[in-house]
Scaffold this motif. Structure first.
Motif, PDB file in Angstrom:
ATOM      1  N   ALA A  10     -14.188  15.736  13.631  1.00 42.75           N
ATOM      2  CA  ALA A  10     -14.681  14.822  14.663  1.00 42.75           C
ATOM      3  C   ALA A  10     -14.960  15.559  15.965  1.00 42.75           C
ATOM      4  O   ALA A  10     -15.874  15.188  16.717  1.00 42.75           O
ATOM      5  N   LEU A  11     -14.200  16.615  16.250  1.00 45.63           N
ATOM      6  CA  LEU A  11     -14.403  17.379  17.482  1.00 45.63           C
ATOM      7  C   LEU A  11     -15.754  18.088  17.472  1.00 45.63           C
ATOM      8  O   LEU A  11     -16.378  18.269  18.530  1.00 45.63           O
ATOM      9  N   TYR A  12     -16.216  18.497  16.286  1.00 44.88           N
ATOM     10  CA  TYR A  12     -17.538  19.108  16.185  1.00 44.88           C
ATOM     11  C   TYR A  12     -18.613  18.145  16.694  1.00 44.88           C
ATOM     12  O   TYR A  12     -19.558  18.550  17.380  1.00 44.88           O
ATOM     13  N   TYR A  13     -18.452  16.846  16.378  1.00 40.57           N
ATOM     14  CA  TYR A  13     -19.430  15.847  16.825  1.00 40.57           C
ATOM     15  C   TYR A  13     -19.390  15.640  18.334  1.00 40.57           C
ATOM     16  O   TYR A  13     -20.296  15.016  18.895  1.00 40.57           O
ATOM     17  N   LEU A  34     -26.734  19.076  16.675  1.00 37.15           N
ATOM     18  CA  LEU A  34     -25.885  18.958  15.491  1.00 37.15           C
ATOM     19  C   LEU A  34     -26.809  18.789  14.292  1.00 37.15           C
ATOM     20  O   LEU A  34     -27.279  17.675  14.013  1.00 37.15           O
ATOM     21  N   PRO A  35     -27.111  19.861  13.557  1.00 35.46           N
ATOM     22  CA  PRO A  35     -28.050  19.761  12.433  1.00 35.46           C
ATOM     23  C   PRO A  35     -27.463  18.950  11.280  1.00 35.46           C
ATOM     24  O   PRO A  35     -26.240  18.866  11.108  1.00 35.46           O
ATOM     25  N   GLU A  36     -28.340  18.385  10.470  1.00 36.55           N
ATOM     26  CA  GLU A  36     -27.905  17.572   9.337  1.00 36.55           C
ATOM     27  C   GLU A  36     -27.034  18.377   8.375  1.00 36.55           C
ATOM     28  O   GLU A  36     -26.131  17.828   7.737  1.00 36.55           O
ATOM     29  N   ARG A  85     -27.872  15.007  15.451  1.00 42.13           N
ATOM     30  CA  ARG A  85     -28.521  14.607  16.702  1.00 42.13           C
ATOM     31  C   ARG A  85     -29.058  15.839  17.425  1.00 42.13           C
ATOM     32  O   ARG A  85     -28.691  16.974  17.127  1.00 42.13           O
ATOM     33  N   LYS A  86     -29.914  15.576  18.402  1.00 41.04           N
ATOM     34  CA  LYS A  86     -30.460  16.638  19.229  1.00 41.04           C
ATOM     35  C   LYS A  86     -29.425  17.091  20.262  1.00 41.04           C
ATOM     36  O   LYS A  86     -28.445  16.400  20.516  1.00 41.04           O
TER      37      LYS A  86
END
Length: 566
Positions: free
Chosen positions: A131-134, A141-143, A151-152
């Motif tokens: 979750a911290l990565y998000y 944040l690439p798919e 997201r961009k």
């Protein structure tokens, strides 16, 4: 002959059980509160039956076989004032077979499904880190790594304006780091403290989060994915240190932005203030980073150590600089005017990193209280991290013995509360971020287990975790994406701003908050019991926001359980 008789008897039992079970109907499912993810085989296992009108028995149903595998008597009905409920308890702790199950109560129905397994909480443990990565700022944040929550990039933060409160003019590079919570601010105090909790876990269990365990951009570099994620935040903290050693307090806009994606948030951002708390928290986690990264990146570790010393020296020269929001700023204040816990933590980490006696002398002259105080973990709980670090790293001696005694006494106080508090958890005052309090108490009890290896401490931590995963007065699992009934409308700008139904997974919702600071915007339950003061509504920043320091304590506790429960 006996063998065939037993097989025939078992067959008859299975058939009869199948006939006696009604079809699963979830209309009353919330009346049976359980850990919706599941239990370790050796853990306490309890279900709470709500307003059951003195029902008598319960059954444990194997979902694969559709058979009853365990039966027991419910306790007598009792009143839990904190929850505003009449309850009965089903205790099936003696059942330990692996599988997927539901509790069945005749006249009421079935519970949510749950598992019993050796690795039952490993997936949510990893999700609380992922979750911290998000929350990463200044990067897309690439798919490949973020899945449908890709997201961009938002907030490049490479030319951030110095607010007048910083004492400087011009701009600075403040890129990177994690968004603190449901907003887009980045805060030193509440960045350093969560790092300290998660680095404590890594020091104790360095092999749990291996390389490639979290699917983040750094996966495959030969370093623990946990350390890679923590370094992303630590790098930002290093950028927040001024030339004189002091540390700026936060990087935010002047006011909170709307519920939009990061790339759509264009308001000007500022580096705001400088404080003793920010400098001490920074000093503590930078010193801890020097040890944490020593083997994998010696040059980085040395830069962290030098930064820690500079920050601590600044705080010693400026011991009472409390941060207050400037008149034109209303973003998070993280107020604190008692700096003893911060001095204690920083002195402990610097002593363990440098072995210089001056730090341990400072620590001995700092008075702290190890009895748990709920609320404002960023202000009240840093000294626990210092004590745990000293217990883990000091050779046997008077100080280590004293600290072990203090922690065990604090843990025993918490155990006493679990025996008389509704839902068997150790707090009765539900404030902002009460789920963080729940996990922070579990961290203290976990430390007592590491000191003594007494089973009651481990079992208490296991039961505290049950509360967060659904055995609570709201009937929700408070971890997004884990459990049958989880928060869908967290106060989190990214989750609100995208077009995806489900929120980002792995976040800990703040939890019941009896102060209800947002009550003018939020519809809370009619039952006014403190444990029900929670609402799954996007507007509920007081009960349903997410925050770094709520996830970090969960990272520690769930990781501890994954390592110690088998």
């Amino acid at each position: 002959m006996l063998r065939y008789f037993l097989l025939f008897s078992c067959f008859v039992l299975v058939v009869s059980c199948k006939k006696s079970l009604s079809e699963i109907n979830d209309s009353q499912v919330d009346a049976i509160r359980i850990n919706q993810v599941g239990y370790y085989p050796n853990a306490p296992k309890k279900a709470i039956i709500i307003d059951g009108s003195n029902l008598k028995t319960y059954s444990l149903v194997d979902l694969e076989l559709n058979t009853i595998v365990f039966e027991g008597n419910l306790t007598e009905s009792t009143t839990w004032e904190l929850a505003g409920e009449q309850v009965q308890i089903a205790d099936f702790s003696n059942f330990s077979n692996h599988g997927s199950y539901r509790i069945y109560v005749e006249g009421l129905g079935y519970s949510h499904a749950f598992d019993i397994a050796d690795d039952v909480l490993e997936e949510p443990a990893k999700a609380t880190v992922k979750a911290l990565y998000y929350q990463r700022a200044s990067t897309e944040l690439p798919e490949k790594y973020a899945g449908k929550w890709a997201r961009k990039a938002g907030h490049p933060d490479n030319e951030v304006t110095y607010h007048s409160s910083s004492g400087k003019k011009g701009t600075m590079d403040g890129h990177g780091g994690w968004y603190d919570a449901g907003d887009f601010g980045k805060y030193v105090v509440n960045g350093a403290y969560p790092l300290g909790q998660m680095m404590t876990f890594h020091e104790q269990y360095p092999n749990f989060y291996k390389d490639n365990s979290l699917n983040i951009p750094e996966s495959g570099n030969g370093i623990s994915d946990l350390l890679d994620e923590l370094k992303y935040e630590m790098n930002w903290l290093l950028r927040m240190q001024d030339d004189d050693g002091g540390v700026f307090f936060k990087l935010t806009t002047k006011r909170f932005t709307g519920m939009i994606l990061p790339e759509k948030a264009a308001d000007e951002r500022f580096v705001i203030g400088k404080s003793t708390t920010a400098s001490l928290n920074f000093a503590a986690v930078a010193a801890k980073s020097a040890r944490t990264f020593k083997e994998v990146d010696p040059a980085y570790a040395n830069s962290c150590m030098l930064a820690a010393i500079k920050a601590y020296n600044w705080a010693k020269k400026n011991p009472e600089v409390a941060f207050k929001n400037p008149e034109d700023v209303v973003t998070g204040e993280y107020g604190d005017d008692d700096f003893s816990q911060e001095f204690y933590w920083a002195a402990a980490e610097l002593y363990l990193t440098t072995a210089e006696e001056s730090y341990i002398n400072d620590l001995r002259s700092t008075s702290v209280n190890f009895s748990f105080k709920p609320g404002e973990s960023w202000a009240n709980h840093m000294h626990y991290l210092g004590a745990i670090a000293l217990i883990d790293h000091l050779e046997d001696g008077a100080l280590k013995t004293q600290l072990e005694t203090e922690i065990v006494v604090a843990a025993n106080e918490l155990l006493g509360l679990t025996e008389k508090t509704a839902y068997f958890q150790p707090i009765s005052d539900f404030q902002w971020g009460s789920n963080s309090d729940i996990f922070n108490t579990a961290m203290i009890v976990a430390t007592a287990y590491r000191i003594t290896k007494k089973p009651q401490y481990l079992k208490t931590v296991q039961e505290i975790a049950d509360y967060v995963f659904g055995k609570n007065a709201t009937a929700y699992s408070f971890v997004t994406g884990f459990g049958d009934k989880t928060p869908m409308y967290i106060h989190h700008r990214q989750s609100a701003g995208d077009a995806i139904k489900e929120p980002v997974p792995g976040f800990i919702s703040g939890g019941p908050n009896n102060r209800k600071q947002d009550k003018d915007q939020v519809t809370y339950p009619e039952n006014k019991a403190p444990m029900k003061a929670w609402a799954d509504q996007e507007a509920s920043y007081a009960s349903n926001e997410i925050c770094l320091n709520w996830n970090s304590s969960a990272v520690y506790v769930l990781g501890f359980l994954a390592n110690e429960s088998n």
